[in-house]
Design an enzyme around this catalytic site. Structure first.
Site, short mmCIF file in Angstrom:
data_model
loop_
_atom_site.label_atom_id
_atom_site.label_comp_id
_atom_site.label_asym_id
_atom_site.label_seq_id
_atom_site.Cartn_x
_atom_site.Cartn_y
_atom_site.Cartn_z
N HIS A 65 -0.12 -22.59 8.62
CA HIS A 65 0.86 -22.20 7.67
C HIS A 65 1.93 -23.33 7.30
O HIS A 65 2.94 -22.91 6.23
CB HIS A 65 1.71 -20.88 8.09
CG HIS A 65 1.09 -19.64 8.33
ND1 HIS A 65 0.70 -19.01 7.48
CD2 HIS A 65 0.18 -19.23 9.47
CE1 HIS A 65 0.17 -17.75 7.94
NE2 HIS A 65 -0.39 -18.14 8.83
N THR A 80 4.69 -16.82 -0.89
CA THR A 80 4.24 -15.27 -1.26
C THR A 80 5.40 -14.79 -2.11
O THR A 80 5.02 -13.95 -3.08
CB THR A 80 4.03 -14.61 -0.07
OG1 THR A 80 5.32 -14.84 0.99
CG2 THR A 80 2.76 -15.23 0.82
N LYS A 105 14.48 -16.50 -0.32
CA LYS A 105 13.72 -17.03 0.68
C LYS A 105 14.33 -17.51 1.86
O LYS A 105 15.54 -17.69 1.86
CB LYS A 105 12.52 -18.29 0.15
CG LYS A 105 13.16 -19.25 -0.54
CD LYS A 105 12.40 -20.19 -1.09
CE LYS A 105 11.72 -19.97 -2.65
NZ LYS A 105 10.37 -19.83 -2.77
N ARG A 106 13.90 -18.04 2.93
CA ARG A 106 14.51 -18.47 4.20
C ARG A 106 15.19 -19.83 3.38
O ARG A 106 14.65 -20.58 2.52
CB ARG A 106 13.32 -19.10 5.10
CG ARG A 106 13.00 -18.05 6.07
CD ARG A 106 12.31 -18.48 7.19
NE ARG A 106 11.27 -19.49 7.03
CZ ARG A 106 10.86 -20.81 7.19
NH1 ARG A 106 12.06 -21.45 7.87
NH2 ARG A 106 9.99 -21.42 6.61
N LYS A 118 5.11 -12.15 -5.71
CA LYS A 118 5.97 -11.01 -6.00
C LYS A 118 6.44 -10.82 -7.22
O LYS A 118 6.71 -10.17 -7.85
CB LYS A 118 6.84 -10.60 -4.67
CG LYS A 118 6.03 -10.23 -3.48
CD LYS A 118 6.92 -10.34 -2.09
CE LYS A 118 6.27 -10.62 -0.87
NZ LYS A 118 6.81 -11.12 0.04
N LYS A 172 12.73 -26.28 0.94
CA LYS A 172 12.96 -25.11 -0.21
C LYS A 172 13.83 -25.53 -1.47
O LYS A 172 13.69 -25.05 -2.47
CB LYS A 172 12.89 -23.88 0.28
CG LYS A 172 11.80 -23.33 1.21
CD LYS A 172 11.95 -21.94 2.02
CE LYS A 172 11.11 -21.73 3.10
NZ LYS A 172 9.62 -21.24 2.66
C1 GFP Z 1 5.48 -19.89 5.86
C2 GFP Z 1 5.03 -20.88 4.94
C3 GFP Z 1 5.03 -20.52 3.34
C4 GFP Z 1 3.74 -19.30 3.36
C5 GFP Z 1 3.97 -18.37 4.90
C6 GFP Z 1 2.61 -17.41 4.77
O1 GFP Z 1 6.42 -18.98 5.54
O2 GFP Z 1 4.59 -21.32 2.59
O3 GFP Z 1 3.54 -18.70 2.21
O4 GFP Z 1 4.10 -19.06 5.79
O5 GFP Z 1 1.50 -18.33 4.91
F1 GFP Z 1 6.17 -21.77 5.00
P1 GFP Z 1 8.00 -19.13 5.67
O6 GFP Z 1 8.17 -19.85 7.03
O7 GFP Z 1 8.29 -20.23 4.63
O8 GFP Z 1 8.40 -18.01 5.83
#
Ligand code: GFP
Length: 821
Positions: A364, A663, A555-556, A667, A561
């Site tokens: 991820h 994601t 988002k976080r 949305k 980001k």
């Molecule tokens: C992480 C990645 C994202 C990804 C998600 C799910 O999530 O880019 O969409 O995993 O695969 F960074 P976060 O840590 O950003 O929440």
């Protein structure tokens, strides 16, 4: 089964629902309507709805058992499920009836639903992805079980005090959890620490056994995961740690009261908290123990199911396909080997065959610091037997490499499961790669970059293992549940099959040119904005204009980001308005939300920057309400359900090559927001699907980022050569937004000017220009609405149903196993 709801799986009547609700109020909560608290009412309703699911749940398990269906086991340290009540009612197809039944009792469904404490058992996208996947697996009738940890305290509850993030304990279990059933009879024992010893078994074979320092019990808590309007209810099984002997009677008798319960305390610590902090060293040991704990519990559980079905353990891979959601459960590779070899006496080669055919691994992130590795010494202390197993796996693996790439010593050290470049570490991503039959990234670009960079050596070794599965989100929760207005408008236009088969949302496309439909679409967006404005006022005291553009980034909080890039744009607009108060800008409300890891100081400073800029901008009469900046505290699934439907513009502005997928971007798109974004993660595919007109593109590509870094990047050149950027940075640096304190934001600004690892200064001009285009486009409401409809209509690819079908076909080789009604 509650008698009032009938004994079969037919849907209950309104009268039946009312009776069951009142029964639960009396027999579960022991209250009457007259004296019940809001929580009593919520609990009674939750139990009523749970009853409606139990028969299906039971039948699903029996059907899987009878059919010996291959089952997907989704192993994830995080499941960010969001509130259950609304989603379960929706999936049952009972929304109208339940609302009416509750209303007839003089109560309001939404009011009761708002009472639910969301189980915040995840940090962000990764945990929420697991929740969407588990919904899709059930909706597609694929046999599956989600395995994770039942953290007593989830992700912290965020408040903002004096503009700073403050973390508060998230006591989500304080009123109990009506959606779970404890199954103490399936508890398992987990070993930790100690040493190994060799012995000769009865057949004269040389064997190893693990003599642990301590053991704890793992107790499963099950929740039904009902698919959307199908007869399938899969299981989410979360493990809680308990002491094997919670109370030491002799010690108590000696008067040592604390000592008598000390084991209980230390054992239960294991599943106390979700680690929100992925930066610091603190608690590393506990975290490794947590990971091992839930993985071992889950594997032992699967073996129990396998044996119970009368299947030999050598056919484990035929019964289960295990998906590793990131590296957190990667220890499973070594644990399955230990269980097969040490506990079930399977020979190494056969055990390894079974293991490799069982696991698949999803990566991820491309950020190197997020690829988990454990100091060898720590690993050995906690899992001595697993280290031996990993050495053996490594020796055999490196031998393969040696033969494949003759004389290539540096490749050996790059691929090794043990990092020996300095202090020695166990590399969990390497263990996952070696022990899996498939490896995937979560968006096309991300999967390509994985092959090129982070996992390039593994790709050279086994190109056939690599695949891409682009992420997705469930349209049930993220449209049908959270945006009921849009849902009924769309269903009036094209019927409601799109909720189940989201590819059909494309049938909406012709309506983009239908003036009546467009007017309704626009009115719905406005209503959603009014609702969100009400929440913002209630939670922050800031009044915003629903007719302004809602420009949202949730988002976080993380430097990659680039929430602070959005702040630079706000400050630039503010600066322009101060210099020319009559400047014609579209009124905008900038909405931010997200949590910063508690130990990640820079991220917390970004929150402070957002709130500080907001304080000044929101209160400056010269701006005349044309700009508003709001930070909505405690972003969560619940909050997201209000935010996505109300957004006009979705900010997806990470530096290209850093966001694996994203994601939230999906949305927003489904709910009709247009995107401003870089060519990063799934943005690339979103733009491809919705069309370039619906996507405001800016910034460097990943290739350009590499090239610039290779050439040598000097941020100060951008600072010197761009007058507005210069002014914006100086203004923040000067203390203008921090009551004259020139030190507060200095670390942030100095870093941008000297190293700027996420290249904000490079992308700044392109971003600001692109925002200018957003401004111009937004002025033509009809055109904007048309683009918004097209955007939603073309988002069909981003359903998690599509992702799950991809996994099912390409990775797990499983199909649906419908449960007959
Ligand atoms: C992480 C990645 C994202 C990804 C998600 C799910 O999530 O880019 O969409 O995993 O695969 F960074 P976060 O840590 O950003 O929440």
């Amino acid at each position: 089964m509650n008698a009032a709801l009938g004994r079969d799986r037919s849907l209950p009547t309104r009268e039946g629902l009312k009776r069951a609700f009142l029964d639960h109020l009396l027999y579960t909560q022991n209250k009457s309507l007259a004296i019940a608290s809001r929580n009593d009412l919520y609990q009674a309703l939750a139990h009523t709805i749970r009853d409606c699911m139990l028969r299906t749940w039971f039948d699903t398990a029996s059907s899987y058992k009878a059919k010996h269906s291959r089952m997907v086991a989704y192993l994830s340290a995080e499941f960010l499920m969001g509130p259950y009540l609304g989603n379960n009612v929706l999936n049952l197809g009972l929304m109208d009836e339940v609302k009416a039944a509750i209303a007839e009792l003089g109560l309001d469904f939404d009011d009761l639903a708002n009472q639910e404490e969301e189980p915040g058992l995840g940090n962000g996208g990764l945990g929420r992805l697991a929740a969407c996947f588990i919904d899709s697996l059930a909706s597609l009738e694929i046999p599956a079980i989600g395995y994770g940890i039942r953290y007593e305290y989830g992700i912290f509850y965020q408040t903002i005090i004096d503009g700073w993030q403050v973390e508060n304990t998230d006591k989500w279990l304080r009123y109990g959890n009506p959606w779970e059933i404890q199954h103490a009879e399936w508890s398992v024992e987990i070993k930790l620490g100690g040493r190994t010893e060799t012995y000769t078994d009865d057949a004269g074979k040389f064997r190893v056994r693990w003599v642990p320092e301590k053991t704890v019990a793992g107790v499963p808590f099950d929740s039904p995961i009902l698919g959307y309007r199908v007869n399938t209810a899969n299981t989410l099984r979360l493990w809680r740690a308990e002491a094997t002997e919670a109370f030491d009677f002799p010690t108590f008798n000696r008067g040592d009261y604390l000592g008598a319960v000390s084991k209980k305390v230390t054992s239960e610590n294991l599943t106390k908290v979700l680690y929100p902090n992925d930066e610091s060293d603190q608690g590393k040991e506990l975290r490794l123990e947590q990971q091992y704990f839930f993985v071992s519990c889950s594997l032992q559980d699967m073996l129990r199911i396998q044996i119970n079905r009368g299947q030999p353990v050598t056919e484990f891979h035929l019964a289960f396909a295990i998906q590793l959601n990131d590296t957190h459960p990667a220890i499973g590779v070594a644990e399955l080997m230990r269980l097969l070899v040490d506990e079930h006496q399977i020979v190494w080669e056969q055990a390894w065959d079974v293991t490799r055919q069982t696991f698949a691994y999803t990566n991820h992130t491309l950020l190197p610091e997020a690829l988990e590795r454990w100091p060898l010494k720590l690993f050995e202390r906690v899992l001595p037997r697993h280290l031996e197993i990993i050495y053996e796996i490594n020796a055999r693996f490196l031998n393969e490499v040696r033969i494949r790439f003759l004389g290539d010593e540096s490749r050996l050290s790059r691929l090794s499961l043990i990092d020996e470049s300095g202090e020695r570490y166990v590399r969990m991503a390497h263990l996952a790669c070696v022990g899996s039959s498939a490896i995937n990234g979560v968006a096309e670009l991300h999967s390509e970059l994985l092959k090129r960079d982070v996992l390039a050596d593994f790709y050279a070794m086994w190109p056939e293992k690599f695949t891409n599965v682009t992420n997705g989100v469930t349209p049930r929760r993220w449209i049908a549940l959270s945006n009921p207005r849009q849902t009924s408008l769309v269903s009036r236009a094209i019927g409601n099959d799109w909720i189940k088969d989201f590819s059909r949302i494309k049938e909406l496309e012709p309506f983009a040119d239908d003036a009546g439909f467009a007017a309704d679409w626009q009115a719905i967006k406005r209503d959603n904005k009014i609702e969100l404005a009400g929440q913002l006022l209630q939670r922050t005291g800031i009044r915003v204009d629903p007719d302004s553009m809602f420009d949202v980034q949730v988002k976080r909080i993380h430097e990659y980001k680039r929430q602070h890039l959005a702040v630079l744009h706000i400050v630039a607009l503010y600066h322009r308005l101060k210099s020319d108060p009559n400047l014609d800008v579209v009124p905008r409300t900038f909405i931010f939300g997200g949590k910063a890891a508690p130990g990640y100081h820079r991220a917390k400073l970004i929150i402070k920057l957002i709130t500080s800029v907001g304080d000044v901008v929101n209160n400056d009469p010269a701006v005349r309400d044309r700009l508003k900046v709001v930070f909505l505290p405690n972003f969560s699934v619940t909050r997201g359900q209000r935010i996505y439907p109300a957004a006009d513009l979705s900010e997806q502005i990470s530096l290209a090559g850093k966001e694996a997928s994203g994601t939230g971007n999906m949305k927003f798109a489904m709910n009709g927001a247009l995107t401003i974004g870089t060519m990063d993660g799934a943005n690339v595919e979103i733009r491809e699907e919705v069309g370039a007109d619906q996507f405001f593109l800016f910034g460097l590509t990943a290739e350009e980022v590499y090239a610039l870094r290779a050439r040598g990047y000097s941020p100060s050149d951008y600072y010197r050569n761009n007058a507005e950027l210069h002014a914006v940075l100086d203004l923040i640096r000067s203390g203008f937004f921090s009551r004259g304190d020139a030190n507060l934001f200095a670390p942030l600004i100095d870093e941008l000017m000297h190293t700027d690892p996420y290249m904000l200064l490079v992308d700044y001009q392109s971003y600001v220009d692109c925002q200018g285009e957003v401004d111009r486009t937004y002025r033509d409401t009809q055109d904007w609405t048309r683009r918004s409809i097209l955007n939603a209509a073309r988002s069909g690819k981003f359903s998690s149903d599509r992702s799950i079908r991809d996994y099912a076909e390409r990775v797990w080789k499983v199909g649906p196993a419908p449960v007959s009604s």
